[in-house]
Design a protein around this motif. Structure first.
Motif, PDB file in Angstrom:
ATOM      1  N   LEU A 136       0.087  -5.744   7.976  1.00 61.38           N
ATOM      2  CA  LEU A 136      -0.429  -5.970   6.805  1.00 61.38           C
ATOM      3  C   LEU A 136      -1.823  -7.478   7.276  1.00 61.38           C
ATOM      4  O   LEU A 136      -2.945  -7.107   6.251  1.00 61.38           O
ATOM      5  N   MET A 137      -1.341  -7.683   8.110  1.00 60.59           N
ATOM      6  CA  MET A 137      -2.760  -7.863   9.256  1.00 60.59           C
ATOM      7  C   MET A 137      -4.827  -7.195   8.819  1.00 60.59           C
ATOM      8  O   MET A 137      -5.211  -7.300   8.984  1.00 60.59           O
ATOM      9  N   VAL A 138      -3.692  -5.767   9.344  1.00 59.67           N
ATOM     10  CA  VAL A 138      -5.053  -4.687   9.258  1.00 59.67           C
ATOM     11  C   VAL A 138      -5.832  -4.924   8.512  1.00 59.67           C
ATOM     12  O   VAL A 138      -6.865  -4.968   7.743  1.00 59.67           O
ATOM     13  N   GLY A 139      -4.454  -5.099   7.550  1.00 61.78           N
ATOM     14  CA  GLY A 139      -5.436  -4.544   6.140  1.00 61.78           C
ATOM     15  C   GLY A 139      -6.089  -5.608   5.032  1.00 61.78           C
ATOM     16  O   GLY A 139      -6.925  -5.416   4.746  1.00 61.78           O
ATOM     17  N   ALA A 140      -5.582  -6.581   5.560  1.00 61.79           N
ATOM     18  CA  ALA A 140      -5.857  -8.174   5.123  1.00 61.79           C
ATOM     19  C   ALA A 140      -7.237  -8.398   5.662  1.00 61.79           C
ATOM     20  O   ALA A 140      -8.371  -9.150   4.743  1.00 61.79           O
ATOM     21  N   CYS A 141      -7.119  -8.138   7.220  1.00 66.13           N
ATOM     22  CA  CYS A 141      -8.496  -8.707   7.461  1.00 66.13           C
ATOM     23  C   CYS A 141      -9.170  -7.350   7.316  1.00 66.13           C
ATOM     24  O   CYS A 141     -10.668  -8.074   6.938  1.00 66.13           O
ATOM     25  N   THR A 142      -9.428  -6.471   6.910  1.00 62.96           N
ATOM     26  CA  THR A 142     -10.758  -5.541   6.984  1.00 62.96           C
ATOM     27  C   THR A 142     -10.656  -5.389   5.903  1.00 62.96           C
ATOM     28  O   THR A 142     -12.300  -5.988   5.153  1.00 62.96           O
ATOM     29  N   GLY A 143      -9.640  -5.790   4.626  1.00 66.82           N
ATOM     30  CA  GLY A 143     -10.234  -5.946   2.839  1.00 66.82           C
ATOM     31  C   GLY A 143     -11.402  -7.145   2.734  1.00 66.82           C
ATOM     32  O   GLY A 143     -11.802  -7.024   2.133  1.00 66.82           O
TER      33      GLY A 143
ATOM     34  N   LYS B 272      -0.809  -7.726   0.309  1.00 63.44           N
ATOM     35  CA  LYS B 272      -0.820  -9.088   1.146  1.00 63.44           C
ATOM     36  C   LYS B 272       0.665  -9.325   1.577  1.00 63.44           C
ATOM     37  O   LYS B 272       1.494  -9.996   2.694  1.00 63.44           O
ATOM     38  N   GLY B 273       1.663  -8.512   1.285  1.00 67.55           N
ATOM     39  CA  GLY B 273       3.420  -8.141   1.864  1.00 67.55           C
ATOM     40  C   GLY B 273       4.022  -7.924   0.780  1.00 67.55           C
ATOM     41  O   GLY B 273       3.499  -7.243  -0.703  1.00 67.55           O
ATOM     42  N   PRO B 274       5.255  -7.806   0.553  1.00 71.45           N
ATOM     43  CA  PRO B 274       5.963  -8.115   1.343  1.00 71.45           C
ATOM     44  C   PRO B 274       5.506  -6.981   2.645  1.00 71.45           C
ATOM     45  O   PRO B 274       4.807  -5.518   2.507  1.00 71.45           O
ATOM     46  N   GLY B 275       5.921  -7.040   3.970  1.00 78.20           N
ATOM     47  CA  GLY B 275       5.631  -5.351   5.517  1.00 78.20           C
ATOM     48  C   GLY B 275       5.953  -6.358   6.280  1.00 78.20           C
ATOM     49  O   GLY B 275       6.151  -7.635   6.993  1.00 78.20           O
TER      50      GLY B 275
ATOM     51  N   PRO C 168      -1.262 -13.534   5.172  1.00 77.30           N
ATOM     52  CA  PRO C 168      -0.212 -11.708   4.496  1.00 77.30           C
ATOM     53  C   PRO C 168       1.052 -12.153   4.628  1.00 77.30           C
ATOM     54  O   PRO C 168       1.002 -13.902   5.697  1.00 77.30           O
ATOM     55  N   VAL C 169       1.499 -12.005   3.576  1.00 77.16           N
ATOM     56  CA  VAL C 169       2.892 -12.767   3.294  1.00 77.16           C
ATOM     57  C   VAL C 169       3.987 -11.613   3.558  1.00 77.16           C
ATOM     58  O   VAL C 169       3.944 -10.885   3.310  1.00 77.16           O
ATOM     59  N   PRO C 170       4.995 -11.635   5.361  1.00 72.72           N
ATOM     60  CA  PRO C 170       6.034 -11.002   5.421  1.00 72.72           C
ATOM     61  C   PRO C 170       6.822 -10.818   4.368  1.00 72.72           C
ATOM     62  O   PRO C 170       7.841  -9.480   3.639  1.00 72.72           O
TER      63      PRO C 170
END
Length: 341
Positions: free
Chosen positions: A88-95, A80-83, A329-331
């Protein structure tokens, strides 16, 4: 419970399957290093696009390697973050989408908590409480760890992280990205003692770090060598050796100071720089003198990977935590703000 872990915080797409009863079942990783080398560092837009291309094929690869089907997955954990926000959006949306489609819970994992808990995947994991040195391209922190989610920040870099300093020093020496492995390889050919670099902030109390001055000192040393006409292969190796020794000595001194201040007898090192052999050797020698022990993850789990996310996510899921349907996500995300388990 079998947890699918997805890591896409920066320039590596990591996927893993972790079973709460049987441990790690499989992991798969694709590194973007070759793509970013030409630019001397990570290009966020390119990183995000590549995660999109890689994430689903890697999930299928991990499933095939583990010999299980999607129906056997009990939960999904993603970074979810940081990054980098796009990555982050790719992994968060996919997951989150997969968890919703499969009717299973999902959990967003703190990237640095994943690194912190990666040594738990080894045969001799650390036990709580312990002192942790998180040292990577984006972070250099000393943390007291009393349990999962129970973190007390003792010190951190006030400017560049150690891994970032390695990257910049490598660029000054004409080495490829990422700088850590390149500097270490070149330093092995260097002569110790020819150059003496400063050990920043070691002459004052406290546990904070600073590496920007060391970067500047490296730049000035390179410039002086070039001015004197002595910037051949051996000169570059000697500079790399002096730089690496300065970083290792600084980290070792601060870890010794933290062990003495806290009274803890376990030191865990995590993050990409923790794979540095000189750092491990120096810390091994130091902890022996302090009557303590050193723990770290295997080299492939020091850099970004899906296994650490699957493990960390599994611990929080078993404690009853899970993510809402919102994808957020939280950068930037202080680890001290995490909920205890």
């Amino acid at each position: 419970m079998i947890v699918l872990g997805i890591e896409t915080s920066c320039d590596e797409t990591g996927i893993a399957l972790y079973d709460s009863n049987h441990g790690l079942l499989s992991d798969a990783l694709y590194s973007q290093i070759k793509m970013h080398t030409d630019y001397g560092g990570v290009v966020p837009e390119l990183a995000s696009r590549d995660h999109i291309r890689r994430v689903i094929p890697l999930i299928n690869q991990a499933l095939e390697k583990a010999g299980i089907t999607k129906k056997e997955i009990g939960a999904v954990a993603f970074t979810k973050g940081p990054g980098l926000i796009g990555a982050l959006m790719v992994g968060a949306c996919t997951g989150r989408a997969m968890a919703w489609a499969w009717g299973v819970p999902a959990i967003g994992v703190h990237h640095m908590e994943g690194h912190l808990l990666a040594p738990m995947l080894e045969d001799q994991p650390p036990s709580f409480p312990f002192l942790a040195l998180l040292v990577s391209g984006g972070h250099t922190q000393l943390v007291r760890v009393d349990g999962i989610g129970q973190y007390h920040l003792l010190g951190e870099s006030v400017d560049d992280a150690a891994g970032e300093a390695f990257d910049k020093a490598a660029a000054m020496l004409g080495l490829d990205y990422p700088g850590g492995p390149a500097i270490a390889q070149l330093a092995a050919e260097g002569t110790s003692g020819r150059f003496r670099f400063p050990r920043p902030m070691t002459d004052r109390p406290g546990l904070d770090f600073s590496f920007s001055g060391l970067k500047t000192f490296t730049l000035n040393t390179v410039a002086q060598c070039q001015k004197e006409g002595c910037f051949e292969d051996q000169d570059r190796a000697d500079i790399a050796r002096a730089f690496e020794e300065a970083v290792v000595d600084t980290l070792t001194l601060k870890c010794r100071r933290a062990l003495r201040q806290t009274g803890l007898k376990q030191l865990v090192i995590a993050g990409g720089v923790s794979a540095n052999r000189s750092l491990r050797a120096a810390l091994e020698k130091m902890v022996q003198g302090e009557g303590a022990c050193l723990r770290y993850a295997r080299p492939e789990f020091c850099t970004d990977n899906g296994a650490m996310i699957a493990y960390a996510g599994c611990q929080r899921l078993m404690a009853g935590q899970q993510e809402s349907l919102e994808v957020a996500p939280v950068p930037r995300w202080p680890m001290e703000n995490l909920e205890p388990v």
